[in-house]
Write an enzyme that holds these catalytic residues in place. Structure first.
Site, PDB file in Angstrom:
ATOM      1  N   ASP A   1       0.875  -1.168   0.000  1.00 39.44           N
ATOM      2  CA  ASP A   1       0.000   0.000   0.000  1.00 39.44           C
ATOM      3  C   ASP A   1       0.916   1.222   0.000  1.00 39.44           C
ATOM      4  O   ASP A   1       1.415   1.631   1.049  1.00 39.44           O
ATOM      5  CB  ASP A   1      -0.903  -0.002   1.240  1.00 39.44           C
ATOM      6  CG  ASP A   1      -1.756   1.248   1.332  1.00 39.44           C
ATOM      7  OD1 ASP A   1      -2.275   1.686   0.293  1.00 39.44           O
ATOM      8  OD2 ASP A   1      -1.905   1.786   2.454  1.00 39.44           O
TER       9      ASP A   1
ATOM     10  N   ASP B   1      -2.192   1.133   7.456  1.00 41.33           N
ATOM     11  CA  ASP B   1      -1.383   0.945   6.246  1.00 41.33           C
ATOM     12  C   ASP B   1      -0.970  -0.515   6.060  1.00 41.33           C
ATOM     13  O   ASP B   1      -0.988  -1.029   4.939  1.00 41.33           O
ATOM     14  CB  ASP B   1      -0.143   1.839   6.292  1.00 41.33           C
ATOM     15  CG  ASP B   1      -0.507   3.311   6.284  1.00 41.33           C
ATOM     16  OD1 ASP B   1      -1.096   3.765   5.286  1.00 41.33           O
ATOM     17  OD2 ASP B   1      -0.217   4.005   7.273  1.00 41.33           O
TER      18      ASP B   1
ATOM     19  N   GLU C   1      -1.269  -1.650  -4.740  1.00 35.23           N
ATOM     20  CA  GLU C   1      -2.481  -0.861  -4.965  1.00 35.23           C
ATOM     21  C   GLU C   1      -2.195   0.200  -6.009  1.00 35.23           C
ATOM     22  O   GLU C   1      -1.179   0.892  -5.954  1.00 35.23           O
ATOM     23  CB  GLU C   1      -2.961  -0.208  -3.671  1.00 35.23           C
ATOM     24  CG  GLU C   1      -4.253   0.551  -3.854  1.00 35.23           C
ATOM     25  CD  GLU C   1      -4.845   1.063  -2.559  1.00 35.23           C
ATOM     26  OE1 GLU C   1      -5.958   1.611  -2.623  1.00 35.23           O
ATOM     27  OE2 GLU C   1      -4.227   0.915  -1.491  1.00 35.23           O
TER      28      GLU C   1
END
Length: 157
Positions: free
Chosen positions: A8, A140, A68
């Site tokens: 991420d 996160d 992502e």
């Protein structure tokens, strides 16, 4: 069994999550964050992201990386920084000979929660349940684990 690294990306905090997938079962390996030194210029922080992800790869030996994808942000400058952080993480994976897969936030949410508009709390809960975790990882790290879970689901591992 396949070991997957989920990332991420963020210019200040980049989350990572490592899972193993085997015939539809998911196993937690590790998760955490790469925090950058915010007072330093972006180019220095990008190097910190590269080094941090490279270290995660060396320690946990994943065979594939899922990242992502950049979403449309309200602030174009923030979107550019996010894209650069994402690039640093991708280059770290590629330099280690790994194949990299991209997933949109909506695809990740759909794969993990069954709902493409799921909120952060719902996603954290589902990550915790799917990986049978005793605690809830940071936001996160949880997001990065969700990316790894998404990849495992996409490939029906």
């Amino acid at each position: 069994m396949e070991r997957i690294l989920g990332i991420d990306p963020g210019s200040r905090v980049t989350g990572y999550g490592v899972i193993e997938a085997d015939r539809g079962r998911l196993y937690f390996v590790a998760c955490g964050v790469v925090k950058t030194t915010v007072k330093y210029p972006l180019n220095f922080r990008l190097n910190e992201i590269f080094d941090g992800i490279n270290e995660v790869i060396q320690v946990h030996n994943p065979v594939v990386t899922a990242v992502e994808d950049v979403f449309l942000a309200d602030n174009p400058r923030s979107a550019l920084k996010l894209g650069q952080a994402r690039g640093a993480a991708i280059v770290a994976a590629m330099q280690n000979g790994m194949q990299v897969f991209d997933y949109t936030p909506r695809t990740i949410k759909q794969a993990v929660s069954g709902y493409g508009q799921a909120e952060k709390g719902q996603m954290q809960h589902m990550v915790r349940m799917l990986l049978n975790l005793s605690g809830t990882p940071s936001s996160d790290a949880s997001d990065a684990l969700a990316v790894a879970i998404c990849h495992a689901n996409q490939l029906n591992l």
